[in-house]
Scaffold this motif. Sequence first.
Motif, PDB file in Angstrom:
ATOM      1  N   MET A   1       0.909  -1.216   0.131  1.00 33.54           N
ATOM      2  CA  MET A   1       0.015  -0.055   0.214  1.00 33.54           C
ATOM      3  C   MET A   1       0.975   1.088  -0.025  1.00 33.54           C
ATOM      4  SD  MET A   1      -3.193   0.995   2.438  1.00 33.54           S
ATOM      5  CE  MET A   1      -3.693  -0.307   2.278  1.00 33.54           C
ATOM      6  N   THR A   2       0.783   2.293  -0.643  1.00 34.09           N
ATOM      7  CA  THR A   2       1.377   3.380  -0.961  1.00 34.09           C
ATOM      8  C   THR A   2       0.519   4.475   0.686  1.00 34.09           C
ATOM      9  OG1 THR A   2      -0.196   4.499  -2.202  1.00 34.09           O
ATOM     10  CG2 THR A   2       1.585   3.211  -3.505  1.00 34.09           C
ATOM     11  N   GLU A   3       2.006   5.790   0.100  1.00 32.96           N
ATOM     12  CA  GLU A   3       1.280   5.915   1.583  1.00 32.96           C
ATOM     13  C   GLU A   3       0.521   7.512   0.863  1.00 32.96           C
ATOM     14  OE1 GLU A   3       4.748   8.816   3.132  1.00 32.96           O
ATOM     15  OE2 GLU A   3       5.522   7.383   3.603  1.00 32.96           O
ATOM     16  N   ASP A   4       0.023   7.290  -0.488  1.00 34.07           N
ATOM     17  CA  ASP A   4      -1.506   7.726  -1.038  1.00 34.07           C
ATOM     18  C   ASP A   4      -2.873   7.499  -0.542  1.00 34.07           C
ATOM     19  OD1 ASP A   4      -0.444  10.216  -1.694  1.00 34.07           O
ATOM     20  OD2 ASP A   4       0.901  10.203  -3.866  1.00 34.07           O
ATOM     21  N   GLN A   5      -2.292   5.993  -0.417  1.00 30.47           N
ATOM     22  CA  GLN A   5      -3.569   5.349  -1.048  1.00 30.47           C
ATOM     23  C   GLN A   5      -4.135   5.456   0.975  1.00 30.47           C
ATOM     24  OE1 GLN A   5      -1.584   2.010  -2.218  1.00 30.47           O
ATOM     25  NE2 GLN A   5      -3.339   1.415  -3.690  1.00 30.47           N
ATOM     26  N   VAL A   6      -3.019   5.544   1.442  1.00 25.95           N
ATOM     27  CA  VAL A   6      -3.171   5.480   3.388  1.00 25.95           C
ATOM     28  C   VAL A   6      -3.700   6.974   3.512  1.00 25.95           C
ATOM     29  CG1 VAL A   6      -2.447   6.247   5.851  1.00 25.95           C
ATOM     30  CG2 VAL A   6      -1.285   3.858   4.055  1.00 25.95           C
ATOM     31  N   LYS A   7      -3.360   7.609   2.939  1.00 27.73           N
ATOM     32  CA  LYS A   7      -4.150   9.374   3.364  1.00 27.73           C
ATOM     33  C   LYS A   7      -5.027   9.163   2.984  1.00 27.73           C
ATOM     34  CE  LYS A   7       0.173  11.822   2.297  1.00 27.73           C
ATOM     35  NZ  LYS A   7       1.348  13.312   1.302  1.00 27.73           N
ATOM     36  N   GLN A   8      -5.874   8.549   1.792  1.00 29.15           N
ATOM     37  CA  GLN A   8      -6.815   8.805   1.234  1.00 29.15           C
ATOM     38  C   GLN A   8      -8.217   7.346   2.133  1.00 29.15           C
ATOM     39  OE1 GLN A   8      -8.186  10.409  -1.401  1.00 29.15           O
ATOM     40  NE2 GLN A   8      -9.506   9.711  -0.391  1.00 29.15           N
ATOM     41  N   ILE A   9      -7.517   6.663   2.934  1.00 23.72           N
ATOM     42  CA  ILE A   9      -8.502   5.979   3.841  1.00 23.72           C
ATOM     43  C   ILE A   9      -8.932   7.237   5.145  1.00 23.72           C
ATOM     44  CG2 ILE A   9      -7.855   4.368   5.696  1.00 23.72           C
ATOM     45  CD1 ILE A   9      -6.431   2.816   3.564  1.00 23.72           C
ATOM     46  N   VAL A  10      -7.539   7.343   5.766  1.00 19.08           N
ATOM     47  CA  VAL A  10      -8.178   8.293   6.535  1.00 19.08           C
ATOM     48  C   VAL A  10      -8.433   9.507   6.348  1.00 19.08           C
ATOM     49  CG1 VAL A  10      -6.497  10.201   8.031  1.00 19.08           C
ATOM     50  CG2 VAL A  10      -5.576   8.435   7.937  1.00 19.08           C
ATOM     51  N   ILE A  11      -8.674  10.472   5.165  1.00 21.74           N
ATOM     52  CA  ILE A  11     -10.014  11.060   4.663  1.00 21.74           C
ATOM     53  C   ILE A  11     -11.357  10.329   4.814  1.00 21.74           C
ATOM     54  CG2 ILE A  11     -10.579  12.351   2.655  1.00 21.74           C
ATOM     55  CD1 ILE A  11      -7.116  12.802   1.880  1.00 21.74           C
ATOM     56  N   ASP A  12     -11.213   8.711   4.394  1.00 20.16           N
ATOM     57  CA  ASP A  12     -12.463   8.415   4.163  1.00 20.16           C
ATOM     58  C   ASP A  12     -13.259   8.173   5.072  1.00 20.16           C
ATOM     59  OD1 ASP A  12     -11.757   8.219   1.367  1.00 20.16           O
ATOM     60  OD2 ASP A  12     -11.877   6.759   1.245  1.00 20.16           O
ATOM     61  N   ILE A  13     -11.996   8.357   6.204  1.00 17.74           N
ATOM     62  CA  ILE A  13     -12.797   7.962   7.548  1.00 17.74           C
ATOM     63  C   ILE A  13     -12.465   8.977   8.260  1.00 17.74           C
ATOM     64  CG2 ILE A  13     -11.726   7.440  10.405  1.00 17.74           C
ATOM     65  CD1 ILE A  13     -10.530   5.039   8.589  1.00 17.74           C
ATOM     66  N   ILE A  14     -12.365   9.944   8.053  1.00 16.61           N
ATOM     67  CA  ILE A  14     -12.425  11.048   8.575  1.00 16.61           C
ATOM     68  C   ILE A  14     -13.675  11.736   7.554  1.00 16.61           C
ATOM     69  CG2 ILE A  14     -12.824  14.073   8.486  1.00 16.61           C
ATOM     70  CD1 ILE A  14      -9.357  13.169   8.691  1.00 16.61           C
ATOM     71  N   ASP A  15     -14.464  11.803   6.741  1.00 11.07           N
ATOM     72  CA  ASP A  15     -15.580  11.838   5.789  1.00 11.07           C
ATOM     73  C   ASP A  15     -16.868  11.053   6.691  1.00 11.07           C
ATOM     74  OD1 ASP A  15     -14.551  13.840   4.369  1.00 11.07           O
ATOM     75  OD2 ASP A  15     -14.243  12.227   2.504  1.00 11.07           O
ATOM     76  N   GLU A  16     -16.176   9.778   6.709  1.00  9.09           N
ATOM     77  CA  GLU A  16     -17.745   9.370   8.255  1.00  9.09           C
ATOM     78  C   GLU A  16     -18.302  10.350   9.053  1.00  9.09           C
ATOM     79  OE1 GLU A  16     -16.450   5.125   7.884  1.00  9.09           O
ATOM     80  OE2 GLU A  16     -15.482   5.272   6.124  1.00  9.09           O
ATOM     81  N   ILE A  17     -16.889  10.291  10.219  1.00 11.49           N
ATOM     82  CA  ILE A  17     -16.723  10.623  11.771  1.00 11.49           C
ATOM     83  C   ILE A  17     -17.218  11.789  11.419  1.00 11.49           C
ATOM     84  CG2 ILE A  17     -15.585   8.730  12.635  1.00 11.49           C
ATOM     85  CD1 ILE A  17     -13.260  11.552  12.868  1.00 11.49           C
ATOM     86  N   ALA A  18     -17.042  13.074  10.526  1.00 13.06           N
ATOM     87  CA  ALA A  18     -17.303  14.553  10.464  1.00 13.06           C
ATOM     88  C   ALA A  18     -18.337  14.775   9.249  1.00 13.06           C
ATOM     89  CB  ALA A  18     -16.055  14.844  10.760  1.00 13.06           C
ATOM     90  N   PRO A  19     -18.386  14.195   8.907  1.00 14.67           N
ATOM     91  CA  PRO A  19     -19.587  14.628   7.841  1.00 14.67           C
ATOM     92  C   PRO A  19     -19.776  16.227   7.651  1.00 14.67           C
ATOM     93  CG  PRO A  19     -21.487  13.955   9.045  1.00 14.67           C
ATOM     94  CD  PRO A  19     -20.096  13.618   9.643  1.00 14.67           C
ATOM     95  N   ASP A  20     -19.897  17.218   8.006  1.00 13.78           N
ATOM     96  CA  ASP A  20     -20.368  18.132   7.479  1.00 13.78           C
ATOM     97  C   ASP A  20     -17.856  18.942   7.342  1.00 13.78           C
ATOM     98  OD1 ASP A  20     -22.099  18.339   8.758  1.00 13.78           O
ATOM     99  OD2 ASP A  20     -22.475  18.766  10.411  1.00 13.78           O
ATOM    100  N   GLU A  21     -17.574  18.206   7.549  1.00 14.45           N
ATOM    101  CA  GLU A  21     -16.091  18.924   7.604  1.00 14.45           C
ATOM    102  C   GLU A  21     -15.936  18.451   5.709  1.00 14.45           C
ATOM    103  OE1 GLU A  21     -13.684  20.685   9.284  1.00 14.45           O
ATOM    104  OE2 GLU A  21     -15.460  19.749  11.035  1.00 14.45           O
ATOM    105  N   ASP A  22     -14.983  19.923   5.796  1.00 16.00           N
ATOM    106  CA  ASP A  22     -15.092  19.439   3.954  1.00 16.00           C
ATOM    107  C   ASP A  22     -13.002  18.991   4.095  1.00 16.00           C
ATOM    108  OD1 ASP A  22     -13.891  19.680   1.160  1.00 16.00           O
ATOM    109  OD2 ASP A  22     -14.347  21.684   1.762  1.00 16.00           O
ATOM    110  N   THR A  23     -13.004  17.698   3.064  1.00 15.78           N
ATOM    111  CA  THR A  23     -11.550  17.278   2.997  1.00 15.78           C
ATOM    112  C   THR A  23     -11.438  17.551   1.562  1.00 15.78           C
ATOM    113  OG1 THR A  23     -12.996  15.430   2.770  1.00 15.78           O
ATOM    114  CG2 THR A  23     -12.628  15.460   5.284  1.00 15.78           C
ATOM    115  N   THR A  24     -11.579  17.762   0.852  1.00  9.57           N
ATOM    116  CA  THR A  24     -11.493  17.859  -0.070  1.00  9.57           C
ATOM    117  C   THR A  24     -10.020  19.395  -0.560  1.00  9.57           C
ATOM    118  OG1 THR A  24     -13.124  20.510  -0.458  1.00  9.57           O
ATOM    119  CG2 THR A  24     -13.668  18.291  -1.410  1.00  9.57           C
TER     120      THR A  24
END
Length: 83
Positions: A1-24
């Motif tokens: 797994m690449t570091e970019d894939q890991v970053k996307q996993i973390v962003i996906d988790i943030i999107d789940e737990i804080a849906p009002d936050e803009d992670t873009t």
Amino acid sequence: MTEDQVKQIVIDIIDEIAPDEDTTGLKPEVNLRDQMDLDSMDFLDIVMELRKQHGIEVPEEDYPKLASLDSCAEYLTPKFNAK
């Protein structure tokens, strides 16, 4: 797994737990809590989701290593690749 894939996993988790936050527009080198309205409970939710969804354990003393997307990727990539 690449570091970019890991970053996307973390962003996906943030999107789940804080849906009002803009992670873009997250800056990977800047502390996540400085960029978003994440409190300590949100941060714990991120750690819990890493364990629940991916089987990744993060000991409490390593929580500071998850401060930014870059540091998350640096810390978590070896853990993902060791699975």
